[in-house]
Design a protein around this motif. Structure first.
Motif, PDB file in Angstrom:
ATOM      1  N   SER A 246       9.131  -1.175   5.293  1.00 55.10           N
ATOM      2  CA  SER A 246       7.697  -1.180   5.539  1.00 55.10           C
ATOM      3  C   SER A 246       6.912  -0.995   4.245  1.00 55.10           C
ATOM      4  O   SER A 246       7.408  -0.427   3.269  1.00 55.10           O
ATOM      5  CB  SER A 246       7.331  -0.079   6.536  1.00 55.10           C
ATOM      6  N   GLU A 247       5.657  -1.428   4.283  1.00 58.52           N
ATOM      7  CA  GLU A 247       4.784  -1.329   3.114  1.00 58.52           C
ATOM      8  C   GLU A 247       3.696  -0.276   3.295  1.00 58.52           C
ATOM      9  O   GLU A 247       2.693  -0.297   2.592  1.00 58.52           O
ATOM     10  CB  GLU A 247       4.153  -2.688   2.806  1.00 58.52           C
ATOM     11  N   THR A 248       3.894   0.652   4.212  1.00 60.39           N
ATOM     12  CA  THR A 248       2.966   1.769   4.355  1.00 60.39           C
ATOM     13  C   THR A 248       3.736   3.007   4.787  1.00 60.39           C
ATOM     14  O   THR A 248       4.656   2.922   5.609  1.00 60.39           O
ATOM     15  CB  THR A 248       1.844   1.461   5.365  1.00 60.39           C
ATOM     16  N   MET A 249       3.370   4.161   4.230  1.00 60.32           N
ATOM     17  CA  MET A 249       4.033   5.414   4.556  1.00 60.32           C
ATOM     18  C   MET A 249       3.916   5.745   6.039  1.00 60.32           C
ATOM     19  O   MET A 249       4.782   6.410   6.611  1.00 60.32           O
ATOM     20  CB  MET A 249       3.424   6.553   3.733  1.00 60.32           C
ATOM     21  N   LEU A 250       2.863   5.268   6.692  1.00 62.34           N
ATOM     22  CA  LEU A 250       2.645   5.587   8.096  1.00 62.34           C
ATOM     23  C   LEU A 250       3.730   4.999   8.987  1.00 62.34           C
ATOM     24  O   LEU A 250       3.868   5.407  10.141  1.00 62.34           O
ATOM     25  CB  LEU A 250       1.264   5.091   8.520  1.00 62.34           C
ATOM     26  N   THR A 269       8.637  -5.106  -3.083  1.00 66.70           N
ATOM     27  CA  THR A 269       7.257  -5.524  -3.250  1.00 66.70           C
ATOM     28  C   THR A 269       6.436  -4.330  -3.760  1.00 66.70           C
ATOM     29  O   THR A 269       6.840  -3.174  -3.583  1.00 66.70           O
ATOM     30  CB  THR A 269       6.667  -6.007  -1.920  1.00 66.70           C
ATOM     31  N   PRO A 270       5.302  -4.583  -4.394  1.00 69.71           N
ATOM     32  CA  PRO A 270       4.456  -3.451  -4.825  1.00 69.71           C
ATOM     33  C   PRO A 270       4.069  -2.538  -3.669  1.00 69.71           C
ATOM     34  O   PRO A 270       3.993  -1.314  -3.835  1.00 69.71           O
ATOM     35  CB  PRO A 270       3.231  -4.147  -5.442  1.00 69.71           C
ATOM     36  N   GLY A 271       3.840  -3.116  -2.491  1.00 66.62           N
ATOM     37  CA  GLY A 271       3.495  -2.298  -1.336  1.00 66.62           C
ATOM     38  C   GLY A 271       4.628  -1.385  -0.912  1.00 66.62           C
ATOM     39  O   GLY A 271       4.407  -0.231  -0.520  1.00 66.62           O
ATOM     40  N   ILE A 276       6.955   4.086  -0.613  1.00 68.49           N
ATOM     41  CA  ILE A 276       8.025   5.044  -0.912  1.00 68.49           C
ATOM     42  C   ILE A 276       7.478   6.217  -1.719  1.00 68.49           C
ATOM     43  O   ILE A 276       7.854   7.372  -1.495  1.00 68.49           O
ATOM     44  CB  ILE A 276       9.174   4.344  -1.653  1.00 68.49           C
ATOM     45  N   GLY A 277       6.575   5.943  -2.651  1.00 73.31           N
ATOM     46  CA  GLY A 277       5.961   7.025  -3.418  1.00 73.31           C
ATOM     47  C   GLY A 277       5.156   7.969  -2.541  1.00 73.31           C
ATOM     48  O   GLY A 277       5.239   9.194  -2.691  1.00 73.31           O
ATOM     49  N   ASP A 278       4.374   7.427  -1.616  1.00 71.90           N
ATOM     50  CA  ASP A 278       3.618   8.276  -0.686  1.00 71.90           C
ATOM     51  C   ASP A 278       4.567   9.097   0.183  1.00 71.90           C
ATOM     52  O   ASP A 278       4.364  10.313   0.376  1.00 71.90           O
ATOM     53  CB  ASP A 278       2.722   7.411   0.202  1.00 71.90           C
TER      54      ASP A 278
END
Length: 811
Positions: A246-250, A269-271, A276-278
């Motif tokens: 996924s591309e969002t922490m949520l 991907t950048p997303g 992952i950082g979040d």
């Protein structure tokens, strides 16, 4: 006499006939009777072969006209994706991403893909589907091309008896006609204590040891596998295509651990990297396996969080390896010496060399081979060697080492119960056979997980919210006492049983609605109206010499006065709308991205439908149900890829009623909030009001201290002056925020060894819009800034090995 001949091919037969004709015409010795006889013999064959050709042409034509399915689809896959068809899963009550591949076989098609999760594979979706929310996204399918479409879905929070959920999608044309159904793809659900363990590798064959580990799935009897789940669901995404992440922490709330092996940074991907950082800052754990993983992470934005910045590779020191084995092995392990000798006898093993980060801790008595660095609430732990080397995987204490050191889970012991011949795993310090969800996942979101340890308030909450009775498990052995866990969904789920959410809903029930204009406005407006209607109207037209026009101006003055009064009262001339928002913004130490939870009460004097629009993909939303009956819930639509961010469409508000909506976002604040010694620094773009900082040292006798700061503008620093007396919080805070402030800074709700800041922002943060817009808007944002988290427990080896118990059983 006619010689015997075989039946020739059609073209050969025609040549034979022509040849016979020429011979007849040119060579008189052949009689005409012979020619006629040959022609009579060949004529049926000519007609028959022409018929064959006609039949063959018709068959080819019929073949071209054979019906072809208009669409074909592959089975859906869920994120995080696994190479094995049955490896993925769905955790109830959590948002997740999934992909659906479709192909149009006849025409270019534009349409909408609708996806949802069912609890059963019944054709009667009305009872089985999560009717509260369906996910929609636009799709474009060029003819003959397989296209993958990613969707975001909320899993139902109610389990089925089979512990299986079904993800299905329907394709609608641009004219809103159903043109294709993908079928229902089954997925096993995760148990409350079960979370994803994602392995990022291009060599999955090396991980058999982890996939059968006793910390991944506890030792069970033969009759217990269906009734007891694993602690982790191990998934290994395919590395030869776009990573199914996924591309969002949520959508990462169901993932507890990432084991990074050798996937290069450019595969993401950048997303995905940002997500992952979040996730890492809010409690995720990343295990960095040796040189390849360290170099890959160093080439990405996540490299800033590495415990060691790599400068090159060196040969693994056998003495350091022996120190690690001897100090972190189980006391009864007889293989430790042999593995140390193996390591010493073989050369050429690689270790990482580099610069250790300032806030990195080295595992005690490990030869500095294991480095652990806190990142917000989470951690990144680096093994400077390959954790899958034979000197480690053949070590009898390998599972104990991985459980306690790499995963930071409680130590265990293996026991034999009288009624069972199969050994059991027990958590040594809690006398518990099963893990609690808070043991397996360190990921936390305050608005979803915070437990306010105030018995009287908890009891009152249960009385007020009868639907939550019995749905929150008690504080069990080994559980995090500051975290709530749902018995079906675990931690960090999209439930409505959080103490924070309940407090916000209670406040909004009291605060939402239309603001009645004060009596002073009515008296003042009436005075202005009479002043304009009589003396001013008379004087103006008297001076103009056209006093007869004063009567004509009366209706104009009356209309203008009505419009002015409506605007002053903030009413839409009878069609009143109001919007009251209470938000909780949680940040991690020094991190510029925060998690924002909004609870919004929407009031309308007439029934209307609203859309909630977001500016970025890092957002989710749903209405807060006022009834438990499925047939009374709204069927909302969560749209993605229609605009820059998702849209929650179809929020219906009945006449003179209030509907609550819950939304969550990851927002960029332009800078972080952190503590430097005795100074509090605000690098965000927002001014903070009514700022309090609380710290609670480690120790049972430690006294909590509180510093009242006041306001803190953007870019400002403030010196903290702590006191041990309870703080005095103004009872005049807007939206009844006094009680929420008190809960957040109460000593019983603050973990030992932690520090936090509580403040407010007197507005709603950008990033969300409600359409149609309300004429009255009242919003406050509570800021919960984590300045320091409690230290993680020190790891301890297991008390014994299961092999010890097996030897006892054999004897």
């Amino acid at each position: 006499m006619i010689p015997h001949t075989s039946i020739p091919h059609t073209s050969g037969l025609w040549m034979a006939i022509i040849s016979s004709l020429l011979n007849t015409l040119l060579i008189p010795t052949y009689s005409m009777s012979r020619f006629l006889f040959l022609f009579a013999l060949a004529f049926p064959l000519i007609i028959g072969c022409d018929g064959c050709r006609s039949n063959r042409d018709q068959a080819e034509k019929d073949k071209d006209e054979t019906p072809v399915d208009a669409f074909t689809s592959l089975p859906a896959s869920v994120f995080p994706g696994d190479q094995q068809p049955l490896g993925g899963g769905i955790k109830p009550g959590h948002w997740f991403s999934a992909s659906q591949s479709l192909k149009s076989n006849r025409d270019d098609v534009r349409g909408t893909l609708e996806s949802h999760v069912r609890k059963s594979n019944s054709a009667q979706a009305g009872k089985d589907v999560n009717i509260d929310l369906v996910s929609l996204r636009p799709v474009t399918l060029p003819k003959g091309q397989q296209r993958r479409s990613d969707v975001r879905v909320l899993a139902p929070n109610r389990l089925s008896e089979s512990r299986t959920m079904f993800l299905s999608s329907q394709l609608y044309s641009s004219g809103n006609a159903l043109v294709h159904q993908t079928g229902a793809a089954p997925f096993r659900t995760l148990a409350p204590e079960e979370y994803f363990f994602v392995i990022l590798t291009t060599r999955p064959g090396r991980f058999a040891k982890l996939q059968t580990a006793d910390w991944q799935r506890p030792i069970r009897g033969e009759d217990e596998f269906e009734t007891h789940a694993a602690n982790y669901r191990i998934v290994i995404p395919k590395s030869d295509e776009l990573l199914p992440l996924s591309e969002t922490m949520l959508d990462w709330t169901s993932t507890a651990v990432i084991f990074w092996d050798d996937i290069p940074a450019e595969a993401f991907t950048p997303g995905q990297i940002k997500a992952i950082g979040d996730w890492l800052h809010f409690g995720g754990q990343i295990i960095v396996n040796g040189a390849d993983a360290c170099e890959a992470i160093a080439d990405s934005p996540l490299g800033d969080y590495l415990p060691m910045t790599p400068t090159g590779n060196i040969e693994l020191d056998p003495d350091a390896g022996r120190e690690l084995l001897e100090n972190w092995g189980v006391a009864s392990d007889l293989s430790t010496s042999a593995q140390a000798e193996l390591l010493k006898s073989q050369s050429g093993r690689i270790a990482i060399d580099g610069r250790v980060a300032r806030d990195t801790a080295s595992l005690e008595n490990s030869g500095s081979l294991i480095l652990d660095r806190p990142v917000g609430r989470g951690r990144m732990v680096l093994a400077r060697f390959d954790l899958l080397g034979d000197w480690m995987t053949n070590w009898g204490s390998y599972q104990s080492f991985f459980n306690s050191v790499m995963l930071n889970r409680p130590r265990r012991k293996f026991i034999r119960l009288p009624e069972s011949v199969t050994p059991k795993q027990q958590y040594a310090d809690f006398n518990s056979l099963d893990a609690h969800p808070t043991m397996n996942s360190k990921f936390r979101i305050a608005s979803r997980d915070s437990r306010w340890i105030i018995p009287t308030l908890s009891a009152a909450r249960e009385d007020e919210n009868s639907q939550s009775k019995g749905t929150l498990d008690p504080i069990a052995g080994g559980a995090d006492p500051y975290t709530r866990s749902d018995p079906a969904m675990g931690t960090s789920s999209w439930g409505q049983h959080s103490d924070v959410l309940h407090a916000a809903q209670t406040i909004l029930k009291n605060e939402s609605g239309i603001e009645i204009p004060p009596s002073s406005l009515v008296i003042r407006s009436l005075g202005y109206y009479l002043l304009a209607l009589v003396p001013l109207n008379y004087l103006i037209f008297r001076l103009m010499g056209r006093l007869e026009l004063a009567w004509i101006a009366v209706p104009v003055i009356a209309l203008a006065g009505a419009i002015w009064v409506a605007r002053s009262a903030q009413l839409d001339i009878g069609f009143a709308r109001s919007q009251t928002e209470l938000a909780i913004l949680e940040t991690q130490p020094g991190y510029s991205r925060g998690h924002l939870t909004r609870v919004v009460a929407i009031y309308n004097s007439l029934s209307s439908s609203y859309d909630i629009q977001f500016k970025t993909v890092d957002a989710v939303a749903d209405s807060i149900s006022v009834s438990n009956r499925d047939d009374e819930r709204q069927r909302l639509k969560f749209k993605t890829d229609f605009e820059e961010g998702p849209i929650l469409a179809g929020v219906s508000v009945a006449s003179n009623q209030t509907q609550m909506v819950r939304a969550e976002q990851i927002v960029d604040l332009g800078g972080g909030i952190y503590r430097s010694g005795d100074e509090l620094v605000n690098e965000t773009e927002h001014e903070l009001l009514d700022v309090f900082v609380v710290e609670k040292p480690v120790g049972e006798q430690a006294v909590m201290r509180v510093a009242a700061v006041g306001s803190l503008t953007s870019g400002e620093k403030a010196t903290l002056r702590f006191r041990e007396e309870p703080p005095v919080i103004s009872s005049e805070l807007p939206l009844q925020l006094t009680g929420m402030f008190e809960r957040f800074i109460d000593g019983v709700n603050v973990p030992s060894g932690s520090s936090r800041m509580v403040a407010r922002i007197e507005q709603s943060l950008d990033g969300m819009a409600i359409v149609p817009k309300a004429s009255q808007v009242n919003a406050q944002t509570v800021v919960l800034a984590n300045l320091k988290h409690a230290p993680i427990p020190k790891p301890q080896p297991d008390e014994n090995l299961i092999s010890d118990l097996m030897e006892t059983i054999k004897e």
